[in-house]
Design a protein around this motif. Structure first.
Motif, short mmCIF file in Angstrom:
data_model
loop_
_atom_site.label_atom_id
_atom_site.label_comp_id
_atom_site.label_asym_id
_atom_site.label_seq_id
_atom_site.Cartn_x
_atom_site.Cartn_y
_atom_site.Cartn_z
N GLU A 468 0.83 -1.20 0.00
CA GLU A 468 0.00 0.00 0.00
C GLU A 468 0.87 1.26 0.00
O GLU A 468 0.56 2.24 -0.69
CB GLU A 468 -0.92 -0.01 1.22
CG GLU A 468 -2.03 -1.06 1.14
CD GLU A 468 -2.85 -1.12 2.42
OE1 GLU A 468 -2.45 -0.45 3.42
OE2 GLU A 468 -3.87 -1.82 2.44
N PHE A 469 1.96 1.23 0.77
CA PHE A 469 2.86 2.38 0.80
C PHE A 469 3.48 2.61 -0.57
O PHE A 469 3.55 3.76 -1.05
CB PHE A 469 3.96 2.17 1.85
CG PHE A 469 4.94 3.30 1.91
CD1 PHE A 469 4.67 4.44 2.66
CD2 PHE A 469 6.14 3.24 1.20
CE1 PHE A 469 5.57 5.50 2.70
CE2 PHE A 469 7.05 4.29 1.24
CZ PHE A 469 6.76 5.42 1.99
N VAL A 470 3.95 1.53 -1.21
CA VAL A 470 4.58 1.66 -2.53
C VAL A 470 3.59 2.22 -3.55
O VAL A 470 3.92 3.13 -4.33
CB VAL A 470 5.12 0.29 -3.00
CG1 VAL A 470 5.55 0.35 -4.47
CG2 VAL A 470 6.30 -0.14 -2.12
N VAL A 471 2.36 1.72 -3.55
CA VAL A 471 1.36 2.19 -4.50
C VAL A 471 1.05 3.66 -4.27
O VAL A 471 0.95 4.46 -5.21
CB VAL A 471 0.07 1.33 -4.39
CG1 VAL A 471 -1.06 1.96 -5.18
CG2 VAL A 471 0.34 -0.09 -4.88
N ARG A 472 0.87 4.05 -3.01
CA ARG A 472 0.54 5.43 -2.70
C ARG A 472 1.69 6.37 -3.08
O ARG A 472 1.46 7.41 -3.71
CB ARG A 472 0.24 5.57 -1.19
CG ARG A 472 -0.04 7.02 -0.76
CD ARG A 472 -0.53 7.10 0.66
NE ARG A 472 0.41 6.52 1.62
CZ ARG A 472 1.50 7.15 2.07
NH1 ARG A 472 1.78 8.38 1.65
NH2 ARG A 472 2.28 6.57 2.95
#
Length: 479
Positions: A468-472
């Protein structure tokens, strides 16, 4: 992690160290060091150092006072506690090749890809001779420039359970690394208590720390994550041609960077870095695996111990364009003094080719073989009654042989080093097996190891949070 308790090979006399000490003192106090970041200059100014624009002239005694705040030894945690490492003392920690834009696989030299990065990370996980999964094991040119650091850190965190290196291209990239490390290890407090990543901060030699490196250093030091403060010295280009001059410059640059780390956060763990070789004075090309680099490496270890600092140097360095005899002997010319010096943090320990432009799969295996052999060579010999094998002499007597002796039968599986790569077959058997040279055999070992690779387990909730962090962040960066 290898504990090297063998005596250190030291070549500097006390008088020579005193001369080098005077040399770096003159450089920092009379010429000064350039810090291309206002916040760094401000810290030095507040500490009473002489500032002229972005050049800081340092009181050598002040530098040593700051250096004394750095820990002589420290631990770095991995997500698998079995792979935690200790930096300093007699401990040697090995990390693979770093920073190459190209890869070589067999006869093909090409741009590195994210697939290559993942495969090289998997190989780093697979071999116990490497304690770290590395950092930029290769530069994945098929991934977007602004966000590829997210892909690299995610791969290191999920495909391996060893320690890894942080991204240093910019301050925001460093901040992303720290945030992802917090996710993996359970928060900021956990990684400040015991660091979980090591990052390379290179000096733009001569005598300049540039803004991007300093931006990253501020992020990591603020979070109490260790940094490797490394002068990048190719004698004849980034330093004078004499080894003593290069050593004095190396001390001035490294100690000034370490002093800054302690101003940012007193007690922050650091590693005295050294990347010291020379250029070919006929072509201007960098040269590696040279006698001069070996001498500089041995001197670096002695100087780092003199100033009470853990140190980085060495590796399997070569200028060769392919995985050949030159690649092997030049790498040994660097790896052997790496062990003789008792280097604490060894980058480029596996896979380096073509002056650091290429991460090579086959060279990776050649270097693993060298590391395996050197570890055996630098393990102290145990001499006791059992190893004297007097009973074997009683059993065999005069003119016999020991092949079937009880002492031999009890120990034959482990009594000698068993090679990973080298061939000991006779000529006829070697031909029957295909007549393959070391490079061809290394290629087969790579394929087999990648086929056998098993990804280490990771908690699903942690993996999801990282994703989720990478996508955001990728969306925020515009990719």
């Amino acid at each position: 992690m290898f504990v090297n308790t063998m005596p250190r090979y030291e070549i500097l006399s006390a008088d020579s160290i005193a001369v080098l000490d005077r040399g770096w003192r003159r450089i920092v106090s009379e010429i000064g060091i350039q810090f291309a970041k206002p916040e760094a200059v401000e810290l030095f100014a507040k500490a009473g150092q002489q500032v002229d624009g972005d050049v800081v002239k340092l009181d050598p005694e002040f530098v040593l006072e700051q250096v004394a705040k750095a820990p002589r030894e420290f631990d770095v945690q991995a997500r698998n506690p079995a792979h935690n490492v200790h930096i300093g003392g007699d401990h040697m920690v090995f990390s693979p090749v770093y920073g190459c834009p190209f890869v070589r696989e067999g006869d093909v030299r090409r741009d590195a890809t994210l697939r290559d990065f993942r495969q090289l990370a998997s190989l780093s996980q697979a071999y116990d001779e490497l304690d770290s999964a590395g950092g930029v094991i290769c530069e994945p040119n098929d991934a977007p420039l602004d966000s590829r650091h997210l892909d690299m850190i995610y791969a290191l965190q999920t495909l391996t359970d060893k320690i890894y290196m942080g991204n240093v291209v910019s301050g925001p990239n460093a901040a992303d690394t720290i945030k992802m490390t917090e996710i993996l290890f359970g928060g900021r407090a956990a990684i400040e208590a015991t660091p979980a990543t090591i990052s390379l901060i290179n000096c733009n030699s001569p005598l300049r720390w540039d803004d991007r490196m300093l931006d990253a250093q501020f992020e990591y030091c603020t979070a109490s994550q260790p940094v490797v403060l490394t002068p990048f010295l190719l004698m004849g280009a980034m330093s004078p041609v004499s080894i003593p001059a290069a050593l004095a410059q190396q001390l001035a640059e490294a100690l000034s960077g370490i002093a800054l780390a302690q101003l940012i956060r007193p007690g922050c763990p650091v590693i005295f870095g050294s990347f010291l070789s020379n250029i070919d004075m006929q072509s201007g090309s960098p040269s590696f695996g040279t006698p001069e680099s070996a001498i500089g490496l041995l001197c670096t270890g002695q100087l780092a111990r003199h100033y009470g600092l853990p140190f980085r140097t060495g590796g399997g360095l070569t200028s060769s364009q392919t995985c050949d005899a030159q690649a092997a002997y030049e790498s040994l010319m660097t790896l052997l003094p790496t062990f003789l010096a008792g280097t604490n943090w060894v980058m480029h320990a596996a896979g380096w080719l073509e002056g650091g432009l290429v991460s090579c799969y086959e060279k990776f295996i050649v270097d693993i073989e060298l590391l395996r052999m050197l570890r055996v060579q630098f393990t102290p010999l145990e001499i006791d009654e059992a190893s004297l094998a007097f009973g074997a002499h009683e059993e065999v007597g005069h003119g016999g042989h020991f092949l079937g002796a009880q002492h031999t039968m009890e120990r034959f599986r482990e009594c000698f080093y068993r090679p990973l790569l080298s061939s000991t077959a006779n000529y006829e058997r070697w031909l029957k097996l295909g007549g393959k040279d070391a490079t061809a055999r290394a290629s087969e070992i790579v394929a087999k190891k990648l086929d056998e690779y098993v990804q280490p387990p990771l908690d699903d909730a942690v993996r999801e949070e990282l994703e989720e962090f990478v996508v955001r962040r990728r969306a925020e960066l515009g990719d």
